[in-house]
Write a protein that holds these residues in place. Sequence first.
Motif, PDB file in Angstrom:
ATOM      1  N   ASN A  59      55.723  43.578  41.514  1.00 12.06           N
ATOM      2  CA  ASN A  59      54.351  43.633  42.041  1.00 12.06           C
ATOM      3  C   ASN A  59      54.057  45.112  42.304  1.00 12.06           C
ATOM      4  O   ASN A  59      54.219  45.601  43.409  1.00 12.06           O
ATOM      5  N   ILE A  60      53.639  45.786  41.236  1.00 12.68           N
ATOM      6  CA  ILE A  60      53.629  47.246  41.254  1.00 12.68           C
ATOM      7  C   ILE A  60      52.610  47.822  42.240  1.00 12.68           C
ATOM      8  O   ILE A  60      52.791  48.925  42.758  1.00 12.68           O
ATOM      9  N   ALA A  61      51.553  47.093  42.518  1.00 12.56           N
ATOM     10  CA  ALA A  61      50.550  47.604  43.454  1.00 12.56           C
ATOM     11  C   ALA A  61      50.686  46.969  44.840  1.00 12.56           C
ATOM     12  O   ALA A  61      49.818  47.143  45.692  1.00 12.56           O
ATOM     13  N   ASN A  62      51.792  46.245  45.048  1.00 15.31           N
ATOM     14  CA  ASN A  62      52.002  45.553  46.328  1.00 15.31           C
ATOM     15  C   ASN A  62      50.789  44.721  46.755  1.00 15.31           C
ATOM     16  O   ASN A  62      50.375  44.752  47.911  1.00 15.31           O
ATOM     17  N   GLU A  63      50.245  43.974  45.815  1.00 11.33           N
ATOM     18  CA  GLU A  63      49.086  43.136  46.125  1.00 11.33           C
ATOM     19  C   GLU A  63      49.558  41.842  46.788  1.00 11.33           C
ATOM     20  O   GLU A  63      50.483  41.187  46.298  1.00 11.33           O
ATOM     21  N   GLU A  64      48.889  41.455  47.842  1.00 14.55           N
ATOM     22  CA  GLU A  64      49.284  40.247  48.555  1.00 14.55           C
ATOM     23  C   GLU A  64      49.136  38.987  47.714  1.00 14.55           C
ATOM     24  O   GLU A  64      49.858  38.011  47.894  1.00 14.55           O
ATOM     25  N   THR A  65      48.181  39.010  46.802  1.00 10.06           N
ATOM     26  CA  THR A  65      47.890  37.820  46.002  1.00 10.06           C
ATOM     27  C   THR A  65      48.809  37.671  44.802  1.00 10.06           C
ATOM     28  O   THR A  65      48.727  36.694  44.078  1.00 10.06           O
ATOM     29  N   LYS A  66      49.685  38.636  44.570  1.00 13.62           N
ATOM     30  CA  LYS A  66      50.499  38.584  43.354  1.00 13.62           C
ATOM     31  C   LYS A  66      51.958  38.311  43.648  1.00 13.62           C
ATOM     32  O   LYS A  66      52.517  38.729  44.660  1.00 13.62           O
ATOM     33  N   PHE A  67      52.587  37.610  42.703  1.00 15.98           N
ATOM     34  CA  PHE A  67      54.032  37.426  42.766  1.00 15.98           C
ATOM     35  C   PHE A  67      54.714  38.699  42.284  1.00 15.98           C
ATOM     36  O   PHE A  67      54.092  39.593  41.746  1.00 15.98           O
ATOM     37  N   GLY A  68      56.012  38.754  42.468  1.00 16.38           N
ATOM     38  CA  GLY A  68      56.785  39.910  42.015  1.00 16.38           C
ATOM     39  C   GLY A  68      57.424  40.613  43.188  1.00 16.38           C
ATOM     40  O   GLY A  68      56.946  40.532  44.314  1.00 16.38           O
ATOM     41  N   ILE A  69      58.521  41.298  42.908  1.00 18.20           N
ATOM     42  CA  ILE A  69      59.212  42.013  43.977  1.00 18.20           C
ATOM     43  C   ILE A  69      58.576  43.379  44.189  1.00 18.20           C
ATOM     44  O   ILE A  69      57.830  43.866  43.339  1.00 18.20           O
TER      45      ILE A  69
END
Length: 230
Positions: A124-134
């Motif tokens: 989650n490259i932009a650290n978006e709350e709505t997105k999955f990913g580390i």
Amino acid sequence: MLAENLKAVQENIRSACEKAGRSYEDVKLIAVSKTKPLSDIETLITCGVNDFGENKVQELTEKYENVSRPVNFHLIGHLQTNKVKYVVGKTVLIHSVDSLHLAQEIEKESAKKNLVSDILIQINIANEETKFGIRPEETEELVRAVSKMPHIRIKGLMTIAPFVQNAELNRGLFRKMHQILLDIKSQSIDNVDMDILSMGMTNDYRVAIEEGSNMVRVGTAIFGARNYNI
Ligand SMILES: *Cc1c(COP(=O)(O)O)cnc(C)c1O
């Protein structure tokens, strides 16, 4: 229409590659067929497309079972651990591994089926709350842990960049992803390839390629807008 759309996307990929001094063959196009009928996939197969992206397990397995000839299905959406058993063996690449727990489940199921699953780690490259990913800074730790699993092969990294009108706004994020990939690659971790960088969608695949993506996931530009209400 699909054939023309495809051609336009391929031309854009070609020009982005040229601009970046890279070869066209270096970039793989995944046609994101989610919500679209099997007939669209069949049409694209006749145009030479061999790789399709789906984000729902059930839709992927249905298409996998009904398509007229074997093609590569990529799981690009969030994967719940209780659905792992349905996709292992039916997808060439799981793009969306974002936890140790999920990797452990994939390892378990792959061992049971006596195969090795290729995966990407989703960031989650932009650290978006709505997105999955580390988070980017967790990448190395997760890669090292998963690298010890004998029935999983880490092939690289994936991200879904923020939705923006102007793709230039994502350029720095794509560059950051590429840097993370290179950093981990330089450590030569056993059982870790770091050869695939899956990033770039309809709105931003050209910029993503210029910044080092070698796998773009394009839906709308090929299939047209999706209708989620049917
Ligand atoms: C839907 C989807 C795409 C394709 O998006 P478009 O904007 O239609 O090209 C790519 N990647 C993922 C993970 C998706 O869910």
